[in-house]
Design a protein around this motif. Structure first.
Motif, PDB file in Angstrom:
ATOM      1  N   UNK A  81      -9.376  -8.914 -11.564  1.00  0.00           N
ATOM      2  CA  UNK A  81      -9.956  -9.825 -10.571  1.00  0.00           C
ATOM      3  C   UNK A  81      -9.041  -9.872  -9.357  1.00  0.00           C
ATOM      4  N   UNK A  82      -9.483  -9.242  -8.286  1.00  0.00           N
ATOM      5  CA  UNK A  82      -8.684  -9.259  -7.053  1.00  0.00           C
ATOM      6  C   UNK A  82      -9.585  -8.935  -5.870  1.00  0.00           C
ATOM      7  N   UNK A  83      -9.036  -9.103  -4.677  1.00  0.00           N
ATOM      8  CA  UNK A  83      -9.729  -8.733  -3.440  1.00  0.00           C
ATOM      9  C   UNK A  83      -8.739  -7.972  -2.565  1.00  0.00           C
ATOM     10  N   UNK A  84      -9.262  -7.262  -1.577  1.00  0.00           N
ATOM     11  CA  UNK A  84      -8.410  -6.504  -0.665  1.00  0.00           C
ATOM     12  C   UNK A  84      -7.868  -5.249  -1.320  1.00  0.00           C
ATOM     13  N   UNK A  85      -6.881  -4.637  -0.666  1.00  0.00           N
ATOM     14  CA  UNK A  85      -6.201  -3.475  -1.228  1.00  0.00           C
ATOM     15  C   UNK A  85      -4.796  -3.395  -0.641  1.00  0.00           C
ATOM     16  N   UNK A  86      -3.952  -2.574  -1.258  1.00  0.00           N
ATOM     17  CA  UNK A  86      -2.585  -2.418  -0.780  1.00  0.00           C
ATOM     18  C   UNK A  86      -2.276  -0.937  -0.572  1.00  0.00           C
ATOM     19  N   UNK A  87      -3.275  -0.213  -0.088  1.00  0.00           N
ATOM     20  CA  UNK A  87      -3.095   1.228   0.096  1.00  0.00           C
ATOM     21  C   UNK A  87      -1.990   1.536   1.100  1.00  0.00           C
ATOM     22  N   UNK A  88      -1.811   0.640   2.072  1.00  0.00           N
ATOM     23  CA  UNK A  88      -0.785   0.876   3.086  1.00  0.00           C
ATOM     24  C   UNK A  88       0.625   0.858   2.529  1.00  0.00           C
ATOM     25  N   UNK A  89       0.809   0.261   1.353  1.00  0.00           N
ATOM     26  CA  UNK A  89       2.141   0.192   0.757  1.00  0.00           C
ATOM     27  C   UNK A  89       2.517   1.480   0.026  1.00  0.00           C
ATOM     28  N   UNK A  90       1.538   2.341  -0.208  1.00  0.00           N
ATOM     29  CA  UNK A  90       1.814   3.563  -0.956  1.00  0.00           C
ATOM     30  C   UNK A  90       2.811   4.458  -0.209  1.00  0.00           C
ATOM     31  N   UNK A  91       2.633   4.557   1.105  1.00  0.00           N
ATOM     32  CA  UNK A  91       3.553   5.379   1.888  1.00  0.00           C
ATOM     33  C   UNK A  91       4.966   4.791   1.852  1.00  0.00           C
ATOM     34  N   UNK A  92       5.054   3.443   1.864  1.00  0.00           N
ATOM     35  CA  UNK A  92       6.368   2.813   1.774  1.00  0.00           C
ATOM     36  C   UNK A  92       7.050   3.156   0.445  1.00  0.00           C
ATOM     37  N   UNK A  93       6.292   3.125  -0.625  1.00  0.00           N
ATOM     38  CA  UNK A  93       6.860   3.450  -1.936  1.00  0.00           C
ATOM     39  C   UNK A  93       7.319   4.908  -1.988  1.00  0.00           C
ATOM     40  N   UNK A  94       6.533   5.792  -1.352  1.00  0.00           N
ATOM     41  CA  UNK A  94       6.921   7.201  -1.317  1.00  0.00           C
ATOM     42  C   UNK A  94       8.227   7.396  -0.554  1.00  0.00           C
ATOM     43  N   UNK A  95       8.489   6.519   0.402  1.00  0.00           N
ATOM     44  CA  UNK A  95       9.741   6.587   1.160  1.00  0.00           C
ATOM     45  C   UNK A  95      10.906   5.944   0.421  1.00  0.00           C
ATOM     46  N   UNK A  96      10.624   5.330  -0.731  1.00  0.00           N
ATOM     47  CA  UNK A  96      11.683   4.728  -1.519  1.00  0.00           C
ATOM     48  C   UNK A  96      11.848   3.240  -1.336  1.00  0.00           C
ATOM     49  N   UNK A  97      10.943   2.601  -0.593  1.00  0.00           N
ATOM     50  CA  UNK A  97      11.028   1.159  -0.412  1.00  0.00           C
ATOM     51  C   UNK A  97      10.800   0.458  -1.748  1.00  0.00           C
ATOM     52  N   UNK A  98      11.664  -0.472  -2.099  1.00  0.00           N
ATOM     53  CA  UNK A  98      11.586  -1.143  -3.385  1.00  0.00           C
ATOM     54  C   UNK A  98      10.518  -2.222  -3.427  1.00  0.00           C
ATOM     55  N   UNK A  99      10.134  -2.589  -4.653  1.00  0.00           N
ATOM     56  CA  UNK A  99       9.098  -3.598  -4.872  1.00  0.00           C
ATOM     57  C   UNK A  99       9.474  -4.929  -4.231  1.00  0.00           C
ATOM     58  N   UNK A 100      10.710  -5.398  -4.467  1.00  0.00           N
ATOM     59  CA  UNK A 100      11.122  -6.696  -3.939  1.00  0.00           C
ATOM     60  C   UNK A 100      11.213  -6.674  -2.410  1.00  0.00           C
ATOM     61  N   UNK A 101      11.564  -5.520  -1.843  1.00  0.00           N
ATOM     62  CA  UNK A 101      11.632  -5.401  -0.389  1.00  0.00           C
ATOM     63  C   UNK A 101      10.234  -5.504   0.219  1.00  0.00           C
ATOM     64  N   UNK A 102       9.274  -4.866  -0.419  1.00  0.00           N
ATOM     65  CA  UNK A 102       7.883  -4.967   0.049  1.00  0.00           C
ATOM     66  C   UNK A 102       7.397  -6.407  -0.066  1.00  0.00           C
ATOM     67  N   UNK A 107       4.257  -8.191   1.784  1.00  0.00           N
ATOM     68  CA  UNK A 107       3.330  -7.299   1.092  1.00  0.00           C
ATOM     69  C   UNK A 107       3.311  -7.576  -0.391  1.00  0.00           C
ATOM     70  N   UNK A 108       2.955  -6.563  -1.167  1.00  0.00           N
ATOM     71  CA  UNK A 108       2.908  -6.718  -2.615  1.00  0.00           C
ATOM     72  C   UNK A 108       1.912  -7.779  -3.037  1.00  0.00           C
TER      73      UNK A 108
END
Length: 215
Positions: A81-102, A107-108
């Motif tokens: 059960x959710x709304x929206x999406x977080x597709x924009x964060x995928x590129x950040x994760x690929x760059x090594x951005x951590x979960x807590x930083x996002x 975000x997150x």
């Protein structure tokens, strides 16, 4: 109502309660017929068993043609059960951005929280039902669904209501969990106190059968 699943390969756990080294043990019947009475398995016949095990007349018969018949899957941890999406964060994760930083940047989980707060109960229920239907098509028949994208009394209740609405239109089993500590709402300086003294009692009153989870 009586039905018959004919010529199926039955795969099922070897025992009702399996743990440890026996967890993956399976019982396999290469060829059998399974009788269904009022939606429940009433009898299983393997080659060579007496023909009186199954009645001769059935309201429906499905020819399995050797296909596998197995219990439905149980998905015991979902956030369906959710709304929206977080597709924009995928590129950040690929760059090594951590979960807590996002999360700290807004975000997150908090991104989904904002989308869920803006969505109606009806929209959440429709989206959740569509995901449940997709799960069913892949063999899942029991699902646990968590709230947790509300972080406020009203929105958590809205999510739990939407989960209940979707479950009412789905033939499988849905278990609701109120995830009241999914993240800390930094816009509410008294978030912990409000969760304990307001949200928790409200959830207990509105959905007394819901489990409670804290991340």
């Amino acid at each position: 109502m009586k039905g018959l699943l004919q010529n199926v390969r039955l795969v099922t756990p070897a025992a009702p309660d399996q743990r440890g080294s026996n967890f993956g043990a399976l019982r396999i019947l290469p060829t059998c017929d399974v009788e269904i009475v009022d939606g429940l398995i009433a009898a299983i016949r393997v080659p060579g068993s007496p023909p009186t095990d199954l009645p001769l007349a059935h309201d429906w018969v499905i020819q399995g043609r050797g296909r596998v018949l197995l219990p439905g899957f149980v998905d015991c941890h979902t956030h369906a059960c959710w709304a929206g999406d977080r597709l924009g964060e995928w590129e950040l994760k690929l760059r090594g951005t951590g979960y807590l930083e996002i999360l700290a940047s807004g975000g997150g989980i908090m991104s989904t929280v904002r989308a869920v707060r803006a969505a109606s109960r009806e929209a959440l229920a429709q989206a959740t039902l569509a995901r449940l239907q997709s799960m069913k098509s892949l063999g899942t028949t029991t699902v646990e669904i968590k709230s947790g994208y509300g972080l406020s009394t009203d929105t958590e209740l809205k999510m739990l209501g939407a989960i209940a609405d979707a479950a009412a239109d789905w033939p499988g089993t849905v278990i609701s969990t109120a995830l009241l500590g999914h993240a800390i709402d930094t816009t509410d300086p008294d978030f912990d106190e409000h969760t304990i003294t307001q949200t928790l009692p409200a959830v207990h009153d509105a959905a007394p059968k819901a489990a409670i989870d804290v991340f």
